[in-house]
Design a protein around this motif. Sequence first.
Motif, PDB file in Angstrom:
ATOM      1  N   GLY A 100       0.872  -1.267   0.077  1.00  0.00           N
ATOM      2  CA  GLY A 100       0.124   0.057   0.136  1.00  0.00           C
ATOM      3  C   GLY A 100       0.772   1.113   0.043  1.00  0.00           C
ATOM      4  N   VAL A 101       0.435   2.436  -0.287  1.00  0.00           N
ATOM      5  CA  VAL A 101       1.131   3.619  -0.568  1.00  0.00           C
ATOM      6  C   VAL A 101       0.806   4.704   0.548  1.00  0.00           C
ATOM      7  CG1 VAL A 101       1.549   3.263  -2.884  1.00  0.00           C
ATOM      8  CG2 VAL A 101      -0.227   4.548  -2.409  1.00  0.00           C
ATOM      9  N   SER A 102       0.051   4.311   1.560  1.00  0.00           N
ATOM     10  CA  SER A 102      -0.263   5.474   2.633  1.00  0.00           C
ATOM     11  C   SER A 102       0.764   5.577   3.058  1.00  0.00           C
ATOM     12  CB  SER A 102      -1.805   4.982   3.245  1.00  0.00           C
ATOM     13  OG  SER A 102      -1.340   3.936   4.107  1.00  0.00           O
ATOM     14  N   CYS A 103       0.966   6.674   4.173  1.00  0.00           N
ATOM     15  CA  CYS A 103       2.020   6.863   5.136  1.00  0.00           C
ATOM     16  C   CYS A 103       2.200   5.386   5.966  1.00  0.00           C
ATOM     17  CB  CYS A 103       2.053   7.980   5.835  1.00  0.00           C
ATOM     18  SG  CYS A 103       2.869   9.178   5.123  1.00  0.00           S
ATOM     19  N   GLU A 104       0.824   5.134   6.484  1.00  0.00           N
ATOM     20  CA  GLU A 104       0.810   3.967   7.648  1.00  0.00           C
ATOM     21  C   GLU A 104       1.226   2.613   6.773  1.00  0.00           C
ATOM     22  OE1 GLU A 104      -2.316   7.013   8.190  1.00  0.00           O
ATOM     23  OE2 GLU A 104      -1.604   6.194   6.656  1.00  0.00           O
TER      24      GLU A 104
ATOM     25  N   ILE B  70      14.043  -3.014  15.803  1.00  0.00           N
ATOM     26  CA  ILE B  70      13.496  -1.898  15.550  1.00  0.00           C
ATOM     27  C   ILE B  70      12.038  -1.838  16.179  1.00  0.00           C
ATOM     28  CG2 ILE B  70      12.206  -0.704  13.662  1.00  0.00           C
ATOM     29  CD1 ILE B  70      14.198  -1.739  11.658  1.00  0.00           C
ATOM     30  N   ALA B  71      11.829  -0.735  16.888  1.00  0.00           N
ATOM     31  CA  ALA B  71      10.970  -0.625  17.746  1.00  0.00           C
ATOM     32  C   ALA B  71       9.825   0.063  17.090  1.00  0.00           C
ATOM     33  CB  ALA B  71      11.168   0.113  19.155  1.00  0.00           C
ATOM     34  N   SER B  72       9.845   1.010  16.274  1.00  0.00           N
ATOM     35  CA  SER B  72       8.941   1.673  15.384  1.00  0.00           C
ATOM     36  C   SER B  72       9.675   2.251  14.232  1.00  0.00           C
ATOM     37  CB  SER B  72       8.196   2.624  16.106  1.00  0.00           C
ATOM     38  OG  SER B  72       9.034   3.835  16.564  1.00  0.00           O
ATOM     39  N   VAL B  73       8.648   2.392  13.267  1.00  0.00           N
ATOM     40  CA  VAL B  73       9.274   3.239  12.066  1.00  0.00           C
ATOM     41  C   VAL B  73       8.135   4.346  11.726  1.00  0.00           C
ATOM     42  CG1 VAL B  73       9.636   3.234   9.603  1.00  0.00           C
ATOM     43  CG2 VAL B  73      10.244   1.418  11.036  1.00  0.00           C
ATOM     44  N   GLU B  74       8.489   5.581  11.624  1.00  0.00           N
ATOM     45  CA  GLU B  74       7.787   6.626  11.035  1.00  0.00           C
ATOM     46  C   GLU B  74       8.083   7.179   9.889  1.00  0.00           C
ATOM     47  OE1 GLU B  74       6.035  10.955  12.947  1.00  0.00           O
ATOM     48  OE2 GLU B  74       8.064   9.937  14.024  1.00  0.00           O
TER      49      GLU B  74
ATOM     50  N   GLY C 230       6.642  17.797   6.305  1.00  0.00           N
ATOM     51  CA  GLY C 230       6.395  18.133   7.618  1.00  0.00           C
ATOM     52  C   GLY C 230       5.182  18.118   8.505  1.00  0.00           C
ATOM     53  N   ALA C 231       4.173  17.963   7.735  1.00  0.00           N
ATOM     54  CA  ALA C 231       2.837  18.017   8.423  1.00  0.00           C
ATOM     55  C   ALA C 231       2.215  16.780   8.520  1.00  0.00           C
ATOM     56  CB  ALA C 231       1.727  19.057   7.789  1.00  0.00           C
ATOM     57  N   ASN C 232       2.524  15.645   7.738  1.00  0.00           N
ATOM     58  CA  ASN C 232       1.912  14.274   7.715  1.00  0.00           C
ATOM     59  C   ASN C 232       2.804  13.216   7.933  1.00  0.00           C
ATOM     60  OD1 ASN C 232      -0.242  15.914   6.867  1.00  0.00           O
ATOM     61  ND2 ASN C 232      -0.362  14.898   4.702  1.00  0.00           N
ATOM     62  N   SER C 233       2.484  12.374   8.944  1.00  0.00           N
ATOM     63  CA  SER C 233       3.364  11.139   8.973  1.00  0.00           C
ATOM     64  C   SER C 233       2.304  10.115   9.813  1.00  0.00           C
ATOM     65  CB  SER C 233       4.445  11.527  10.101  1.00  0.00           C
ATOM     66  OG  SER C 233       4.278  11.718  11.264  1.00  0.00           O
ATOM     67  N   ALA C 234       3.190   8.965   9.783  1.00  0.00           N
ATOM     68  CA  ALA C 234       2.367   7.913  10.284  1.00  0.00           C
ATOM     69  C   ALA C 234       3.519   6.987  11.026  1.00  0.00           C
ATOM     70  CB  ALA C 234       1.620   7.103   9.429  1.00  0.00           C
ATOM     71  N   ILE C 235       2.970   6.237  11.926  1.00  0.00           N
ATOM     72  CA  ILE C 235       3.845   5.218  12.795  1.00  0.00           C
ATOM     73  C   ILE C 235       3.678   4.092  13.052  1.00  0.00           C
ATOM     74  CG2 ILE C 235       5.080   4.962  15.112  1.00  0.00           C
ATOM     75  CD1 ILE C 235       4.725   8.078  15.764  1.00  0.00           C
ATOM     76  N   TYR C 236       4.576   3.187  12.547  1.00  0.00           N
ATOM     77  CA  TYR C 236       4.361   1.782  12.748  1.00  0.00           C
ATOM     78  C   TYR C 236       4.894   1.208  13.917  1.00  0.00           C
ATOM     79  CZ  TYR C 236       3.814  -3.392  12.290  1.00  0.00           C
ATOM     80  OH  TYR C 236       3.568  -4.555  12.491  1.00  0.00           O
ATOM     81  N   GLU C 237       4.352   0.486  14.937  1.00  0.00           N
ATOM     82  CA  GLU C 237       5.214   0.112  16.252  1.00  0.00           C
ATOM     83  C   GLU C 237       5.282  -1.614  15.972  1.00  0.00           C
ATOM     84  OE1 GLU C 237       3.792   1.363  19.950  1.00  0.00           O
ATOM     85  OE2 GLU C 237       3.793   3.254  19.556  1.00  0.00           O
TER      86      GLU C 237
END
Length: 170
Positions: free
Chosen positions: A104-108, A132-136, A141-148
């Motif tokens: 998929g291509v979303s930040c998530e 790796i504990a997480s990846v953002e 600068g305004a949009n991001s998503a984090i996977y834990e």
Amino acid sequence: MAYRSTKTYGADRGLSCALRQWAADSHCQLLHGYSLGFKFTFAAEQLDARGWVVDFGSGGFGPIREWLHATFDHTLLVARDDPARAELERLAQLGLAQVRVIPGVSCEHLAAYAFSETQPLIDRATGGRCWIASVECFEHGANSAIYENPMAVLRDLSAEVLTSVMDALA
């Protein structure tokens, strides 16, 4: 408690790619580009001989850096379920794009994908000592998503419970 360190591979590093959110009800369904950024949080119970969680040079982060460039530098990211996937893949056959078909291509999705592809690289580089504990993933600068990492979340929870039990027994 684990040691943690972070490595930010920002948008200034030139991971310029194009993508489209085909299911969006907005202009995001059209091809558009970003210079993506990533922040990796690493963890380890024990530091290496130099006192580091992970070597940010070629001995640790280097393979991740190479993977980031191979995947996101001047590429066209295509979601595996994109209904126009065949047409977009044809751009590679015509020599017009370096196409990367990904989940998929979303930040998530990009954060989760980066985790799944790079965790084995860190396992190899550190002999399993570091994870790796997480990846953002940053679009800008305004949009991001984090996977834990689910295992990191469980480790943190286990450590928290153990600390609470030890405090109660003291």
